[in-house]
Design an enzyme around this catalytic site. Structure first.
Site, PDB file in Angstrom:
ATOM      1  N   TYR A 163       0.835  -1.207   0.000  1.00 45.12           N
ATOM      2  CA  TYR A 163       0.000   0.000   0.000  1.00 45.12           C
ATOM      3  C   TYR A 163       0.868   1.255   0.000  1.00 45.12           C
ATOM      4  O   TYR A 163       0.655   2.176  -0.802  1.00 45.12           O
ATOM      5  CB  TYR A 163      -0.930  -0.012   1.210  1.00 45.12           C
ATOM      6  CG  TYR A 163      -1.848   1.186   1.281  1.00 45.12           C
ATOM      7  CD1 TYR A 163      -2.909   1.314   0.394  1.00 45.12           C
ATOM      8  CD2 TYR A 163      -1.650   2.186   2.228  1.00 45.12           C
ATOM      9  CE1 TYR A 163      -3.758   2.400   0.444  1.00 45.12           C
ATOM     10  CE2 TYR A 163      -2.496   3.287   2.287  1.00 45.12           C
ATOM     11  CZ  TYR A 163      -3.552   3.392   1.392  1.00 45.12           C
ATOM     12  OH  TYR A 163      -4.378   4.482   1.450  1.00 45.12           O
ATOM     13  N   LYS A 167       1.108   4.055  -3.125  1.00 52.08           N
ATOM     14  CA  LYS A 167       0.765   5.465  -2.954  1.00 52.08           C
ATOM     15  C   LYS A 167       1.984   6.364  -3.205  1.00 52.08           C
ATOM     16  O   LYS A 167       1.847   7.478  -3.714  1.00 52.08           O
ATOM     17  CB  LYS A 167       0.181   5.703  -1.560  1.00 52.08           C
ATOM     18  CG  LYS A 167      -1.199   5.095  -1.360  1.00 52.08           C
ATOM     19  CD  LYS A 167      -2.224   5.638  -2.361  1.00 52.08           C
ATOM     20  CE  LYS A 167      -3.624   5.149  -2.062  1.00 52.08           C
ATOM     21  NZ  LYS A 167      -4.624   5.680  -3.020  1.00 52.08           N
TER      22      LYS A 167
END
Length: 245
Positions: A163, A167
């Site tokens: 994650y 990002k």
């Protein structure tokens, strides 16, 4: 009337962003992977008197779905004023650099990174027809590489690898996209909605959905004198609102 497409908008922050933009007079194309859920969300908005909205089926993991959505929207409008790349996933937890299955990385990047690129490239021609086009990439404070190297940061120990990486990659793409469009009316920014209580994190966050959506809306409605190529984060930088990359 200005138009906006929001991906992943049938619930949570995306849905509330749609509500707030409708209240500001925008026509909202509510992007959703499941058209039935999109229709339900639209009906909920219309029941509140917010009628300038319709669902658009779009799965950001599926090239054919993105292409079909692009063709459909081009039949409905000649101009898209705002694109909000909101759809995202966290991936299975926990995630570590050495033990997370590579397929988790691929799945998370497909939605959070590659999906954003493909959606942006698909709708860029409609955006170019706007006199004041805006692109908002919904990111996370966890995408800041600078802060991940700061032991005093409040989220220093929080490192869900796939994650965080997705990002950070999205932030990099935002910088490059903003640079490529710097001599045009485009404003391209990344927005961290903050650690918000949603299904995404099992409602563990302290922030509220209306506050999170308001941050996205602020970037989506920037005036001509507004910044581009920024990483907005009230959570990471409460004094300035601009997070280090």
């Amino acid at each position: 009337m200005k138009t906006v497409l929001i991906t992943g908008a049938n619930k949570s922050i995306g849905f509330e962003t749609a509500r707030q933009l409708l209240q500001q007079g925008y026509y909202v194309y509510l992007g959703c992977r499941d058209i039935k859920k999109g229709e339900q969300a639209v009906n909920q908005l219309k029941s509140a008197g917010l009628n300038e909205v319709e669902p658009i089926e779009i799965d950001v993991d599926d090239t054919r779905s993105i292409k079909a959505a692009g063709e459909l929207l081009a039949q409905k409008t000649k101009v898209l004023d705002v694109l909000i790349n909101n759809a995202g996933i966290s991936g299975d937890m926990p995630q570590t650099a050495l033990e997370t299955d590579i397929n988790v990385f691929r799945q998370v990047f497909e939605t959070n990174f590659f999906g954003v690129i493909e959606v942006t490239q698909t709708f860029i021609n409609l955006l170019r027809q706007s006199s004041a086009p805006r692109i908002v990439n919904v990111t996370s404070g966890l995408g800041s590489l600078t802060l991940h190297n700061d032991p005093t940061w409040k989220y220093y120990g929080v490192k869900p690898t796939s994650y965080v990486s997705s990002k950070a990659a999205l932030n990099a793409y935002t910088i490059v996209l903003a640079n490529n469009l710097q001599d045009t009316p485009f404003k391209v920014n990344a927005v961290d909605p903050g650690y918000t209580a949603t299904d995404f994190n099992h409602h563990s966050g302290p922030g509220t959905v209306p506050d999170a959506a308001a941050r996205v809306v602020k970037a989506a409605t920037l005036g001509a004198d507004g910044p581009t190529g920024q990483f907005f984060s009230d959570d990471n930088a409460p004094e300035t609102g601009i997070s280090p990359w």
